[in-house]
Design a protein around this motif. Structure first.
Motif, PDB file in Angstrom:
ATOM      1  N   LYS A   1      -6.608  -4.710  -3.022  1.00  0.00           N
ATOM      2  CA  LYS A   1      -6.476  -4.444  -4.461  1.00  0.00           C
ATOM      3  C   LYS A   1      -5.197  -3.682  -4.765  1.00  0.00           C
ATOM      4  O   LYS A   1      -4.751  -2.847  -3.966  1.00  0.00           O
ATOM      5  N   GLY A   2      -4.661  -3.988  -5.966  1.00  0.00           N
ATOM      6  CA  GLY A   2      -3.486  -3.272  -6.431  1.00  0.00           C
ATOM      7  C   GLY A   2      -3.283  -3.486  -7.920  1.00  0.00           C
ATOM      8  O   GLY A   2      -3.902  -4.368  -8.520  1.00  0.00           O
ATOM      9  N   ASP A   3      -2.411  -2.689  -8.517  1.00  0.00           N
ATOM     10  CA  ASP A   3      -2.125  -2.755  -9.950  1.00  0.00           C
ATOM     11  C   ASP A   3      -0.642  -3.019 -10.169  1.00  0.00           C
ATOM     12  O   ASP A   3       0.211  -2.522  -9.414  1.00  0.00           O
TER      13      ASP A   3
ATOM     14  N   ASN B   1      -8.563 -11.808  -1.930  1.00  0.00           N
ATOM     15  CA  ASN B   1      -9.507 -11.917  -0.819  1.00  0.00           C
ATOM     16  C   ASN B   1      -9.005 -13.033   0.091  1.00  0.00           C
ATOM     17  O   ASN B   1      -8.878 -14.181  -0.343  1.00  0.00           O
ATOM     18  N   PHE B   2      -8.695 -12.688   1.330  1.00  0.00           N
ATOM     19  CA  PHE B   2      -8.182 -13.669   2.286  1.00  0.00           C
ATOM     20  C   PHE B   2      -9.209 -13.918   3.383  1.00  0.00           C
ATOM     21  O   PHE B   2      -9.772 -12.972   3.937  1.00  0.00           O
ATOM     22  N   ILE B   3      -9.435 -15.181   3.661  1.00  0.00           N
ATOM     23  CA  ILE B   3     -10.308 -15.584   4.764  1.00  0.00           C
ATOM     24  C   ILE B   3      -9.522 -16.501   5.685  1.00  0.00           C
ATOM     25  O   ILE B   3      -8.568 -17.157   5.276  1.00  0.00           O
TER      26      ILE B   3
ATOM     27  N   LEU C   1      -3.190  -0.685   6.464  1.00  0.00           N
ATOM     28  CA  LEU C   1      -4.127  -0.823   5.359  1.00  0.00           C
ATOM     29  C   LEU C   1      -3.411  -1.009   4.024  1.00  0.00           C
ATOM     30  O   LEU C   1      -4.014  -0.935   2.954  1.00  0.00           O
ATOM     31  N   GLN C   2      -2.109  -1.254   4.083  1.00  0.00           N
ATOM     32  CA  GLN C   2      -1.311  -1.521   2.888  1.00  0.00           C
ATOM     33  C   GLN C   2      -0.572  -2.833   3.073  1.00  0.00           C
ATOM     34  O   GLN C   2      -0.099  -3.149   4.166  1.00  0.00           O
ATOM     35  N   MET C   3      -0.486  -3.594   1.980  1.00  0.00           N
ATOM     36  CA  MET C   3       0.196  -4.883   2.034  1.00  0.00           C
ATOM     37  C   MET C   3       1.007  -5.045   0.748  1.00  0.00           C
ATOM     38  O   MET C   3       0.622  -4.531  -0.298  1.00  0.00           O
ATOM     39  N   THR C   4       2.124  -5.758   0.856  1.00  0.00           N
ATOM     40  CA  THR C   4       2.859  -6.153  -0.341  1.00  0.00           C
ATOM     41  C   THR C   4       2.795  -7.664  -0.446  1.00  0.00           C
ATOM     42  O   THR C   4       2.727  -8.378   0.553  1.00  0.00           O
TER      43      THR C   4
ATOM     44  N   VAL D   1      -3.903  -2.273  -1.411  1.00  0.00           N
ATOM     45  CA  VAL D   1      -4.586  -1.433  -0.425  1.00  0.00           C
ATOM     46  C   VAL D   1      -5.839  -2.185   0.019  1.00  0.00           C
ATOM     47  O   VAL D   1      -6.554  -2.756  -0.809  1.00  0.00           O
ATOM     48  N   LYS D   2      -6.101  -2.165   1.313  1.00  0.00           N
ATOM     49  CA  LYS D   2      -7.293  -2.843   1.849  1.00  0.00           C
ATOM     50  C   LYS D   2      -8.540  -2.086   1.420  1.00  0.00           C
ATOM     51  O   LYS D   2      -8.589  -0.861   1.502  1.00  0.00           O
ATOM     52  N   GLN D   3      -9.530  -2.829   0.981  1.00  0.00           N
ATOM     53  CA  GLN D   3     -10.773  -2.223   0.484  1.00  0.00           C
ATOM     54  C   GLN D   3     -11.794  -2.127   1.599  1.00  0.00           C
ATOM     55  O   GLN D   3     -11.814  -2.863   2.525  1.00  0.00           O
TER      56      GLN D   3
END
Length: 192
Positions: free
Chosen positions: A60-62, A71-73, A155-158, A190-192
Motif C-alpha cells: 500500500k501507498g499514497d 496485490n501480487f501473486i 518491506l518497501q517497494m517503488t 509498504v508491505k502489509q
C-alpha cells in the motif's frame, strides 16, 4: 546387439535432453541481452532462485490524494506461450481521499488476459517489469510498470509506470483524463 543398443542410447539421449530445458528467469534475461532470444530448446522459464517471492503480497501507498493497494501473486509453469513461464500477476485497488474505490481488479481472472501481468526482470535484474492495461485504452492507458525493492529495505517497494504509447484515439479520452497508475511518478509502497 548390446553395442547397437548402446549406440542408440548415446545418440538419442542428447536429442531428448536438448528438447527439454529449464532456465531461470535471470538466465532468460541474460540470453535475451546477449542473443536477442532464449535457446530454442527452452521449455520452461522458472523462478529457480525464488526471485519473485519478495514481491508477493499486498503493498500500500499514497500519491496525489489517492491510496494504491497492489496485490501480487506468483503463477508457476503457465503455458500459452512458446515456453512455460513463472511470472507475477497483479491486482490493483485505488481509493480517493474519501475512501471511495475508483478502480478495483481484485476479482479479475488469473488467465492470460489479465490486465496486469509480469514479463520478467529488466536487463540489470534490479526491477521486475510488468505490463498494465487500464480501463481507458482509448486514452492510451497501457504500458510497463517497474517494481523495485532495495535489498536494504525489503518491506518497501517503488512502482513506476511508463506508458507504452502516447497515441490517443480522437474523441475517446476526456480532457481531464488521469491514468489509473500515474505515468512517470514513483509510488512508494509498504508491505502489509
Amino acid at each position: 546387439m548390446k553395442n547397437v543398443f548402446l549406440i542408440l542410447i548415446i545418440f538419442l539421449f542428447p536429442m531428448i535432453s536438448c528438447k527439454s530445458q529449464i532456465i531461470s528467469l535471470e538466465q532468460a534475461v541474460i540470453y535475451e541481452q546477449q542473443t536477442g532470444s532464449i535457446p530454442q530448446s527452452t521449455t520452461y522459464i522458472k523462478d529457480v532462485n525464488n526471485s519473485l517471492n519478495k514481491y508477493i503480497g499486498i503493498w500500500k501507498g499514497d500519491l496525489n490524494g489517492k491510496t494504491y493497494e497492489f496485490n501480487f501473486i506468483k503463477k508457476e509453469n503457465v503455458g500459452g506461450f512458446d515456453v512455460n513461464w513463472d511470472f507475477l500477476v497483479g491486482r490493483l485497488k485505488v481509493s480517493d481521499s474519501n475512501g471511495n474505490i475508483t478502480y478495483d481488479t481484485s476479482n479479475e481472472q488469473d488467465d492470460l488476459k489479465t490486465k496486469f501481468k509480469g514479463i520478467n526482470f529488466q536487463s540489470d535484474l534490479k526491477a521486475y517489469k510488468m505490463y498494465f492495461v487500464g480501463n481507458s485504452v482509448g486514452c492510451a492507458e497501457y504500458g510497463y510498470v517497474y517494481l523495485r525493492i532495495q535489498p536494504s529495505t525489503p518491506l518497501q517497494m517503488t512502482i513506476l509506470m511508463l506508458p507504452d504509447n502516447d497515441i490517443v484515439e480522437e474523441g475517446k479520452c476526456p480532457i481531464n483524463f488521469q491514468p489509473t497508475i500515474p505515468y512517470e511518478q514513483l509510488i512508494h509502497l509498504v508491505k502489509q
